[in-house]
Design a protein around this motif. Structure first.
Motif, PDB file in Angstrom:
ATOM      1  N   LEU A 171       0.847  -1.190   0.000  1.00 22.87           N
ATOM      2  CA  LEU A 171       0.000   0.000   0.000  1.00 22.87           C
ATOM      3  C   LEU A 171       0.884   1.242   0.000  1.00 22.87           C
ATOM      4  O   LEU A 171       2.120   1.144  -0.036  1.00 22.87           O
ATOM      5  N   ASP A 172       0.252   2.406   0.060  1.00 20.76           N
ATOM      6  CA  ASP A 172       0.985   3.670   0.090  1.00 20.76           C
ATOM      7  C   ASP A 172       1.206   4.092   1.536  1.00 20.76           C
ATOM      8  O   ASP A 172       0.258   4.222   2.310  1.00 20.76           O
ATOM      9  N   SER A 173       2.463   4.329   1.892  1.00 21.07           N
ATOM     10  CA  SER A 173       2.770   4.816   3.242  1.00 21.07           C
ATOM     11  C   SER A 173       2.846   6.335   3.284  1.00 21.07           C
ATOM     12  O   SER A 173       3.173   6.925   4.311  1.00 21.07           O
ATOM     13  N   GLY A 174       2.531   6.973   2.138  1.00 20.05           N
ATOM     14  CA  GLY A 174       2.563   8.422   2.040  1.00 20.05           C
ATOM     15  C   GLY A 174       3.477   8.875   0.921  1.00 20.05           C
ATOM     16  O   GLY A 174       4.583   8.357   0.761  1.00 20.05           O
ATOM     17  N   GLY A 175       3.013   9.839   0.118  1.00 23.76           N
ATOM     18  CA  GLY A 175       3.838  10.371  -0.945  1.00 23.76           C
ATOM     19  C   GLY A 175       4.106   9.396  -2.064  1.00 23.76           C
ATOM     20  O   GLY A 175       5.164   9.445  -2.693  1.00 23.76           O
ATOM     21  N   GLU A 211      -4.528   2.563  -1.046  1.00 22.28           N
ATOM     22  CA  GLU A 211      -3.965   1.952  -2.249  1.00 22.28           C
ATOM     23  C   GLU A 211      -3.201   3.001  -3.032  1.00 22.28           C
ATOM     24  O   GLU A 211      -3.591   4.166  -3.084  1.00 22.28           O
ATOM     25  N   LEU A 212      -2.096   2.601  -3.642  1.00 22.60           N
ATOM     26  CA  LEU A 212      -1.232   3.536  -4.352  1.00 22.60           C
ATOM     27  C   LEU A 212      -1.970   4.324  -5.433  1.00 22.60           C
ATOM     28  O   LEU A 212      -1.702   5.506  -5.653  1.00 22.60           O
ATOM     29  N   GLY A 213      -2.919   3.664  -6.104  1.00 25.28           N
ATOM     30  CA  GLY A 213      -3.652   4.332  -7.172  1.00 25.28           C
ATOM     31  C   GLY A 213      -4.534   5.462  -6.704  1.00 25.28           C
ATOM     32  O   GLY A 213      -4.976   6.287  -7.509  1.00 25.28           O
ATOM     33  N   ALA A 214      -4.797   5.534  -5.390  1.00 24.67           N
ATOM     34  CA  ALA A 214      -5.632   6.603  -4.859  1.00 24.67           C
ATOM     35  C   ALA A 214      -4.835   7.881  -4.616  1.00 24.67           C
ATOM     36  O   ALA A 214      -5.420   8.964  -4.495  1.00 24.67           O
ATOM     37  N   THR A 215      -3.511   7.782  -4.552  1.00 23.33           N
ATOM     38  CA  THR A 215      -2.710   8.920  -4.114  1.00 23.33           C
ATOM     39  C   THR A 215      -1.545   9.280  -5.033  1.00 23.33           C
ATOM     40  O   THR A 215      -0.990  10.375  -4.906  1.00 23.33           O
ATOM     41  N   CYS A 216      -1.164   8.391  -5.946  1.00 25.04           N
ATOM     42  CA  CYS A 216       0.017   8.669  -6.769  1.00 25.04           C
ATOM     43  C   CYS A 216      -0.207   9.790  -7.784  1.00 25.04           C
ATOM     44  O   CYS A 216       0.752  10.360  -8.294  1.00 25.04           O
ATOM     45  N   GLU A 226     -10.370  -2.778  -3.595  1.00 28.19           N
ATOM     46  CA  GLU A 226     -11.646  -2.993  -2.921  1.00 28.19           C
ATOM     47  C   GLU A 226     -12.180  -1.699  -2.339  1.00 28.19           C
ATOM     48  O   GLU A 226     -11.518  -0.665  -2.350  1.00 28.19           O
ATOM     49  N   GLY A 227     -13.397  -1.788  -1.764  1.00 30.41           N
ATOM     50  CA  GLY A 227     -13.995  -0.642  -1.105  1.00 30.41           C
ATOM     51  C   GLY A 227     -14.095   0.543  -2.038  1.00 30.41           C
ATOM     52  O   GLY A 227     -14.524   0.442  -3.188  1.00 30.41           O
ATOM     53  N   ASP A 228     -13.633   1.731  -1.559  1.00 33.01           N
ATOM     54  CA  ASP A 228     -13.749   2.933  -2.376  1.00 33.01           C
ATOM     55  C   ASP A 228     -12.681   3.018  -3.458  1.00 33.01           C
ATOM     56  O   ASP A 228     -12.656   3.975  -4.242  1.00 33.01           O
ATOM     57  N   ASP A 229     -11.792   2.030  -3.543  1.00 34.58           N
ATOM     58  CA  ASP A 229     -10.812   1.991  -4.627  1.00 34.58           C
ATOM     59  C   ASP A 229     -11.356   1.301  -5.872  1.00 34.58           C
ATOM     60  O   ASP A 229     -10.805   1.463  -6.964  1.00 34.58           O
ATOM     61  N   ASP A 235     -13.560   0.855  -8.981  1.00 30.50           N
ATOM     62  CA  ASP A 235     -14.282   1.760  -9.886  1.00 30.50           C
ATOM     63  C   ASP A 235     -13.952   3.226  -9.577  1.00 30.50           C
ATOM     64  O   ASP A 235     -14.796   4.104  -9.710  1.00 30.50           O
ATOM     65  N   ALA A 236     -12.699   3.488  -9.160  1.00 32.02           N
ATOM     66  CA  ALA A 236     -12.270   4.846  -8.856  1.00 32.02           C
ATOM     67  C   ALA A 236     -10.904   5.109  -9.497  1.00 32.02           C
ATOM     68  O   ALA A 236     -10.072   4.203  -9.572  1.00 32.02           O
ATOM     69  N   ASN A 237     -10.674   6.328  -9.950  1.00 34.13           N
ATOM     70  CA  ASN A 237      -9.390   6.699 -10.578  1.00 34.13           C
ATOM     71  C   ASN A 237      -8.996   5.693 -11.656  1.00 34.13           C
ATOM     72  O   ASN A 237      -7.814   5.353 -11.811  1.00 34.13           O
ATOM     73  N   MET A 238      -9.978   5.208 -12.391  1.00 34.55           N
ATOM     74  CA  MET A 238      -9.709   4.102 -13.317  1.00 34.55           C
ATOM     75  C   MET A 238      -8.750   4.486 -14.440  1.00 34.55           C
ATOM     76  O   MET A 238      -7.912   3.680 -14.847  1.00 34.55           O
ATOM     77  N   ALA A 239      -8.852   5.707 -14.945  1.00 35.83           N
ATOM     78  CA  ALA A 239      -7.959   6.107 -16.027  1.00 35.83           C
ATOM     79  C   ALA A 239      -6.507   6.116 -15.558  1.00 35.83           C
ATOM     80  O   ALA A 239      -5.597   5.691 -16.283  1.00 35.83           O
ATOM     81  N   VAL A 240      -6.287   6.572 -14.322  1.00 39.89           N
ATOM     82  CA  VAL A 240      -4.936   6.571 -13.756  1.00 39.89           C
ATOM     83  C   VAL A 240      -4.450   5.139 -13.554  1.00 39.89           C
ATOM     84  O   VAL A 240      -3.330   4.781 -13.956  1.00 39.89           O
ATOM     85  N   ARG A 241      -5.283   4.328 -12.972  1.00 40.34           N
ATOM     86  CA  ARG A 241      -4.862   2.958 -12.646  1.00 40.34           C
ATOM     87  C   ARG A 241      -4.595   2.134 -13.905  1.00 40.34           C
ATOM     88  O   ARG A 241      -3.559   1.481 -14.029  1.00 40.34           O
ATOM     89  N   TRP A 242      -5.528   2.135 -14.838  1.00 41.24           N
ATOM     90  CA  TRP A 242      -5.339   1.295 -16.022  1.00 41.24           C
ATOM     91  C   TRP A 242      -4.294   1.872 -16.963  1.00 41.24           C
ATOM     92  O   TRP A 242      -3.604   1.128 -17.680  1.00 41.24           O
ATOM     93  N   GLY A 243      -4.116   3.182 -16.954  1.00 41.38           N
ATOM     94  CA  GLY A 243      -3.008   3.756 -17.697  1.00 41.38           C
ATOM     95  C   GLY A 243      -1.671   3.276 -17.161  1.00 41.38           C
ATOM     96  O   GLY A 243      -0.736   2.972 -17.917  1.00 41.38           O
ATOM     97  N   ALA A 244      -1.576   3.176 -15.825  1.00 39.82           N
ATOM     98  CA  ALA A 244      -0.356   2.680 -15.192  1.00 39.82           C
ATOM     99  C   ALA A 244      -0.118   1.214 -15.519  1.00 39.82           C
ATOM    100  O   ALA A 244       1.019   0.798 -15.803  1.00 39.82           O
TER     101      ALA A 244
END
Length: 353
Positions: A91-95, A139-144, A171-174, A176-185
């Motif tokens: 997961l993301d520990s920040g930044g 999750e990293l995709g929520a903050t990167c 899972e959860g709020d991750d 179906d969220a930030n999908m363009a960022v996640r699938w682009g990555a």
């Protein structure tokens, strides 16, 4: 459609470490590459490989290497025969910093403990996938922030452990969220790592994929990212009637039909891209219970349909609970059912595809 019921991934935040084993393993700081080769040609298509069979990774068990009193790898291999592991969770520990359990004291970049576990698994002839996400944490995709930054964070983990497989447990709020960022990555990651296998883990409803899960798959197709295996969490949807075996089989059958529609596959191809993930003992839903008999029945179901993988959450729970100590309903370090050590793992290791 009923709302999706996501797993809480028991006791995700209650680490109990095997200190003695850690001291021994910490000396092994360099991850060795897997002995099995996975050097497929670069893929640029939107659909998974056909067929999606991986004869060296057919029954991976989820395992938390730092939390929930993890068993020693040597004991797992010797006593259960399992050599395939889905290590959870980064997961993301920040930044936009990948870390185990999102813990800033366990960044991937400085890790020696999990690296030693990976070395031990590969020395025993096995291999690992690393799972990003889970129900808790960030999750990293929520903050990167961007696909480029997210791809670099994922790549750091791939490079650290010389991975040929990753798991996306959004899972959860991750979900179906930030999908363009996640699938682009993920598209970038696949282009930069030919042969990398990607599984997407999706919580289930009583009628198969939730709408959010379908959205994820549609977005991946639209963005040109490949999903090799759809890993269905075939539990935590709540048993309303019948047996646990019947319910799990019905959900899996529903997903098969849905994947045929989403990808235009026939039934056999859809099964070949499906991983069935179970949960041993008590799940987070009081109406659900997976016994050893349930696992055996679902092993036969998976074998008859030739699914890509048979998996379960999780190996840390594959032991009886101490009756003298209070435990949660779905405890993170035991199954809450009568069993011998590694009963459930021994069952899934029988899966041969």
């Amino acid at each position: 459609m009923p709302a999706p019921r996501s797993s809480t991934r028991p006791a995700h935040r209650s680490p109990t470490r095997l200190a003695a084993a850690a001291v021994i393993l910490a000396a092994l700081t360099t991850v060795t590459a897997p002995t099995a080769t996975a050097t497929a040609s670069p893929r640029r298509d939107t659909a998974p490989r056909t067929p999606a069979t991986d004869a060296t990774f057919q029954h991976p068990a989820y395992f938390m290497p730092l939390d929930n009193n993890p068993q020693a790898i040597s004991d797992i291999v010797a006593d259960s025969g399992e050599k395939e592991f889905l290590l959870a969770f980064v997961l993301d520990s920040g930044g936009c910093t990948p870390a185990w359990d999102g813990d800033s004291t366990h960044p991937v970049a400085a890790d020696t403990q999990v690296a030693a576990e990976v070395n031990a698994i590969r020395a025993a002839g096995g291999d690992v996938s690393v799972s990003f996400g889970g129900y808790n944490g960030t999750e990293l995709g929520a903050t990167c922030g961007s696909s480029t930054a997210l791809a670099a964070a994922y790549q750091q983990v791939v490079d650290k452990y010389k991975l040929t497989r990753i798991d996306l447990d959004w899972e959860g709020d991750d979900l179906d969220a930030n999908m363009a960022v996640r699938w682009g990555a993920i598209k970038t990651l696949e282009q930069d790592n030919p042969g990398l296998s990607v599984s997407l883990t999706i919580p289930m409803t009583t009628v198969g994929l939730p709408d959010t899960g379908k959205d994820e798959i549609r977005q991946a197709i639209a963005d040109g990212a490949r999903i090799d295996t759809v890993n269905i969490m075939d539990f935590d949807f709540g048993l309303t009637s019948g047996t646990e075996t019947e319910a799990a089989e019905t959900v899996a059958d529903d997903v098969n039909t849905q994947l045929q529609s989403l990808y235009g596959w026939d039934a056999a191809t859809a099964w070949a891209h499906t991983s069935i993930q179970l949960m041993n003992g008590h799940t987070d839903q009081p109406s659900e219970l997976f016994t050893q008999d349930t696992f055996n029945s679902l092993l036969a179901f998976a074998q008859s349909n030739h699914v890509a993988q048979l998996s379960y959450w999780d190996l840390n729970r594959d032991r009886a609970c101490d009756p003298g100590v209070p435990h949660n309903w779905a405890d993170g370090a035991c199954s809450s059912v009568d069993q011998d050590p590694f009963d459930f793992t021994k069952i899934i290791t029988k899966y041969t595809g």
